[in-house]
Design a protein around this motif. Structure first.
Motif, PDB file in Angstrom:
ATOM      1  N   GLN A 161       1.017  -1.408   0.057  1.00 23.30           N
ATOM      2  CA  GLN A 161       0.532  -0.138  -0.014  1.00 23.30           C
ATOM      3  C   GLN A 161       1.001   1.039  -0.013  1.00 23.30           C
ATOM      4  O   GLN A 161       2.057   1.198   0.881  1.00 23.30           O
ATOM      5  CB  GLN A 161      -0.784   0.247   1.511  1.00 23.30           C
ATOM      6  N   ASN A 162       1.027   1.897  -1.100  1.00 18.96           N
ATOM      7  CA  ASN A 162       1.617   3.389  -1.134  1.00 18.96           C
ATOM      8  C   ASN A 162       0.538   4.012  -1.181  1.00 18.96           C
ATOM      9  O   ASN A 162      -0.060   5.340  -2.093  1.00 18.96           O
ATOM     10  CB  ASN A 162       1.913   3.313  -2.654  1.00 18.96           C
ATOM     11  N   SER A 163       1.130   5.535   0.100  1.00 19.11           N
ATOM     12  CA  SER A 163       0.271   6.988  -0.266  1.00 19.11           C
ATOM     13  C   SER A 163       1.338   7.490   0.577  1.00 19.11           C
ATOM     14  O   SER A 163       2.407   7.841   0.957  1.00 19.11           O
ATOM     15  CB  SER A 163      -1.169   6.385   0.752  1.00 19.11           C
ATOM     16  N   TRP A 190      -0.773   8.258  -3.783  1.00 21.89           N
ATOM     17  CA  TRP A 190       0.132   8.947  -3.701  1.00 21.89           C
ATOM     18  C   TRP A 190      -0.645   9.998  -3.933  1.00 21.89           C
ATOM     19  O   TRP A 190      -1.637  10.175  -4.817  1.00 21.89           O
ATOM     20  CB  TRP A 190       1.031   8.925  -4.552  1.00 21.89           C
ATOM     21  N   ASP A 191      -0.045  11.763  -3.318  1.00 23.32           N
ATOM     22  CA  ASP A 191      -0.278  12.383  -3.199  1.00 23.32           C
ATOM     23  C   ASP A 191      -0.819  12.826  -4.620  1.00 23.32           C
ATOM     24  O   ASP A 191       0.620  12.524  -5.713  1.00 23.32           O
ATOM     25  CB  ASP A 191       0.779  13.504  -2.383  1.00 23.32           C
ATOM     26  N   ASP A 192      -0.541  13.872  -5.212  1.00 23.04           N
ATOM     27  CA  ASP A 192      -1.110  14.308  -6.746  1.00 23.04           C
ATOM     28  C   ASP A 192       0.414  14.728  -7.068  1.00 23.04           C
ATOM     29  O   ASP A 192       0.694  15.007  -8.283  1.00 23.04           O
ATOM     30  CB  ASP A 192      -1.679  16.179  -6.361  1.00 23.04           C
ATOM     31  N   GLU A 193       1.788  15.043  -6.720  1.00 23.66           N
ATOM     32  CA  GLU A 193       2.807  16.034  -7.183  1.00 23.66           C
ATOM     33  C   GLU A 193       3.849  14.308  -7.275  1.00 23.66           C
ATOM     34  O   GLU A 193       4.659  14.537  -7.769  1.00 23.66           O
ATOM     35  CB  GLU A 193       3.210  16.414  -6.547  1.00 23.66           C
ATOM     36  N   ALA A 194       4.019  13.279  -6.148  1.00 30.33           N
ATOM     37  CA  ALA A 194       4.624  12.469  -6.564  1.00 30.33           C
ATOM     38  C   ALA A 194       5.041  11.616  -7.516  1.00 30.33           C
ATOM     39  O   ALA A 194       3.729  11.450  -8.870  1.00 30.33           O
ATOM     40  CB  ALA A 194       3.887  11.225  -5.493  1.00 30.33           C
ATOM     41  N   VAL A 195       6.114  11.578  -8.111  1.00 32.96           N
ATOM     42  CA  VAL A 195       6.410  10.233  -8.959  1.00 32.96           C
ATOM     43  C   VAL A 195       7.049   9.407  -8.044  1.00 32.96           C
ATOM     44  O   VAL A 195       7.455   8.543  -8.153  1.00 32.96           O
ATOM     45  CB  VAL A 195       7.451  11.213  -9.628  1.00 32.96           C
ATOM     46  N   HIS A 196       6.820   7.874  -9.452  1.00 34.34           N
ATOM     47  CA  HIS A 196       6.472   6.728  -8.981  1.00 34.34           C
ATOM     48  C   HIS A 196       6.973   6.026 -10.295  1.00 34.34           C
ATOM     49  O   HIS A 196       6.045   5.384 -10.454  1.00 34.34           O
ATOM     50  CB  HIS A 196       5.740   5.782  -7.668  1.00 34.34           C
ATOM     51  N   LEU A 197       8.163   4.838  -9.887  1.00 38.68           N
ATOM     52  CA  LEU A 197       8.844   4.252 -11.097  1.00 38.68           C
ATOM     53  C   LEU A 197       9.265   3.213 -10.261  1.00 38.68           C
ATOM     54  O   LEU A 197       9.933   2.724  -9.892  1.00 38.68           O
ATOM     55  CB  LEU A 197       9.195   4.499 -11.784  1.00 38.68           C
ATOM     56  N   LEU A 217      -4.145   4.929  -8.951  1.00 42.29           N
ATOM     57  CA  LEU A 217      -5.222   5.731  -8.458  1.00 42.29           C
ATOM     58  C   LEU A 217      -4.425   7.186  -8.593  1.00 42.29           C
ATOM     59  O   LEU A 217      -5.584   8.187  -8.851  1.00 42.29           O
ATOM     60  CB  LEU A 217      -5.919   5.296  -7.311  1.00 42.29           C
ATOM     61  N   GLY A 218      -3.570   7.301  -7.505  1.00 35.69           N
ATOM     62  CA  GLY A 218      -2.438   8.646  -7.811  1.00 35.69           C
ATOM     63  C   GLY A 218      -1.465   9.090  -7.732  1.00 35.69           C
ATOM     64  O   GLY A 218      -0.465   7.570  -7.876  1.00 35.69           O
ATOM     65  N   GLY A 219      -1.240  10.325  -7.853  1.00 33.42           N
ATOM     66  CA  GLY A 219       0.316  10.742  -8.246  1.00 33.42           C
ATOM     67  C   GLY A 219       0.362  10.621  -9.138  1.00 33.42           C
ATOM     68  O   GLY A 219      -0.743  11.199 -10.196  1.00 33.42           O
ATOM     69  N   ARG A 220       0.983  11.707  -9.986  1.00 35.86           N
ATOM     70  CA  ARG A 220       1.976  12.710 -10.814  1.00 35.86           C
ATOM     71  C   ARG A 220       2.101  11.714 -12.268  1.00 35.86           C
ATOM     72  O   ARG A 220       1.184  11.765 -13.407  1.00 35.86           O
ATOM     73  CB  ARG A 220       2.464  13.806 -10.994  1.00 35.86           C
ATOM     74  N   ILE A 221       2.874  11.691 -11.146  1.00 39.53           N
ATOM     75  CA  ILE A 221       3.985   9.973 -12.609  1.00 39.53           C
ATOM     76  C   ILE A 221       3.940   9.199 -12.253  1.00 39.53           C
ATOM     77  O   ILE A 221       4.440   8.645 -11.266  1.00 39.53           O
ATOM     78  CB  ILE A 221       5.164  10.700 -13.356  1.00 39.53           C
ATOM     79  N   VAL A 222       2.985   7.942 -12.502  1.00 36.02           N
ATOM     80  CA  VAL A 222       3.328   6.397 -11.616  1.00 36.02           C
ATOM     81  C   VAL A 222       3.734   5.747 -13.529  1.00 36.02           C
ATOM     82  O   VAL A 222       2.443   5.497 -14.358  1.00 36.02           O
ATOM     83  CB  VAL A 222       2.726   5.871 -11.084  1.00 36.02           C
TER      84      VAL A 222
END
Length: 395
Positions: A161-163, A190-197, A217-222
């Protein structure tokens, strides 16, 4: 037990410029032949024109592609579960590298930069469930490495679970012993500005079964890229994905299934919805049925539902077959808007247009949620999807 991944597949062959028409290199033609290395220095600088990067706004995360990363252990929360251990292990742990190796620079940078790996080890034949929660990692560029090992004949559901905040590149290795039955669910809220690769590498042993679920569902770039090797005879995998992109979000999945053993089976089913200006989703599905994959039964599909103007959904299924002795193989892809007949039917029964749209989208995505197998998580995700279904009029 599989052996550690090698790092020496051939790079593209240098030839005269006229031979390929432009760049002077013969492109890699087989998915399994891509160059692999755990050392970031072995990869050239990313330009954004490479096949693996061409859909992503790489200029927005250059710090994850090169330079120093914080690879130290981070705070996690874990639910208690019998026969499941969670611990930080050294880079020398013998399981590291068993499931796969990086094929691109962000993955290699994470591999080079992590200090310790989070190891989740599953024992016991009784079914159990464990949730590992990460939140508020911060916006400093970070590397991470996770090992999930299901010992022979074990059963479990592992939820990642990531947030919160994140600027993260990571590798997740999943190792299934003989006759293990494992479900891995990774949830990106994630929050709106998060980046996750994130790159997931899995090796599935003899008669073992892996269900792998990606929910973004969340994050700017995922981008979450599962790479599954069906390494043992009779191995089986279901790869499920659900994503909902709002305005300005980029959600990407690059899926690879390698049938490297006889009598293996795979099913890939990813579904996504898009609404809002510049919402962008990418799904790339590669399936390779190797020469040893006799008796393979494989099918992959991707479906995208466009809810407003100004969105873009890229969907690219690919299938390679190196043996004719298979049960079946196929792929499908479709992207479209609401079915007007469905909306008309619902509205003719007294349901408002807005509520009718919600019902159609909910029904479209619920198919994936209901296959996860965790009632508590399924209920929470249905609420999260409901919250996404706010009509934005393209804003």
């Amino acid at each position: 037990m599989p052996t550690a991944a090698t790092t020496e597949p051939a790079k593209p062959v240098k030839v005269s410029k006229h031979a390929d028409g432009r760049f002077g290199y013969v492109p890699v033609q087989t998915r399994s032949a891509r160059f692999k290395s755990t050392n970031v220095a072995d990869f050239e600088t990313v330009t954004g024109r490479e096949a693996v990067w061409k859909y992503l706004p790489v200029a927005k995360f250059t710090d994850l592609l090169a330079g120093d990363l914080d690879g130290s252990p981070y705070e996690i929360e874990s639910t208690d579960s019998t026969d499941v251990s969670v611990e930080w292990v050294e880079r020398s742990d013998g399981r590291i590298g068993l499931a796969g190796a990086p094929e691109e620079r962000a993955s290699a940078n994470a591999w080079t930069g992590f200090e310790k790996a989070l190891a989740i080890t599953v024992n016991g034949e009784e079914a159990k469930e464990i949730t590992i929660t990460r939140a508020a990692l911060g916006y400093a560029p970070r590397a991470a490495h996770t090992i999930i090992e299901a010992r022979p004949f074990s059963q479990a559901t592992v939820i990642l679970q990531n947030s919160g905040e994140a600027r993260l590149t990571e590798n997740v290795e999943i190792i299934l012993g003989e006759s293990a039955n494992l479900t891995v669910v990774t949830v990106q809220e994630w929050d709106d500005e998060a980046v996750h690769l994130s790159n997931h590498f899995a090796s599935v042993g003899r008669d073992a079964r892996l269900k792998h679920v990606v929910v973004s569902l969340g994050g700017r770039i995922v981008r979450v890229s599962p790479s599954i090797r069906l390494a043992g005879s009779g191995s089986d995998t279901d790869l499920l994905g659900l994503y909902f992109a709002d305005a300005g979000q980029h959600l990407e999945q690059q899926v690879y299934v390698n049938h490297d053993a006889p009598q293996s089976r795979s099913r890939v089913n990813y579904k996504g919805a898009l609404q809002g200006k510049a919402a962008h989703t990418v799904w790339i599905g590669d399936v390779l049925i190797g020469s040893k994959g006799t008796g393979t039964d494989s099918y992959e599909q991707n479906r995208n539902l466009v809810l407003s103007e100004g969105t873009r959904a890229d969907s690219v299924p690919n299938l390679e077959i190196e043996t004719g002795d298979i049960v079946g193989a196929g792929h499908a892809s479709a992207t479209g808007r609401f079915d007007d007949e469905q909306l008309f039917y619902l509205q003719s029964r007294g349901i408002s247009e807005e509520e009718a749209r919600r019902l159609v989208v909910r029904g479209f995505l619920t198919e994936i949620v209901q296959k996860i197998g965790s009632p508590e998580l399924e209920a929470r995700l249905l609420l999260a999807i409901e919250a996404e279904l706010v009509i934005t009029d393209g804003k």
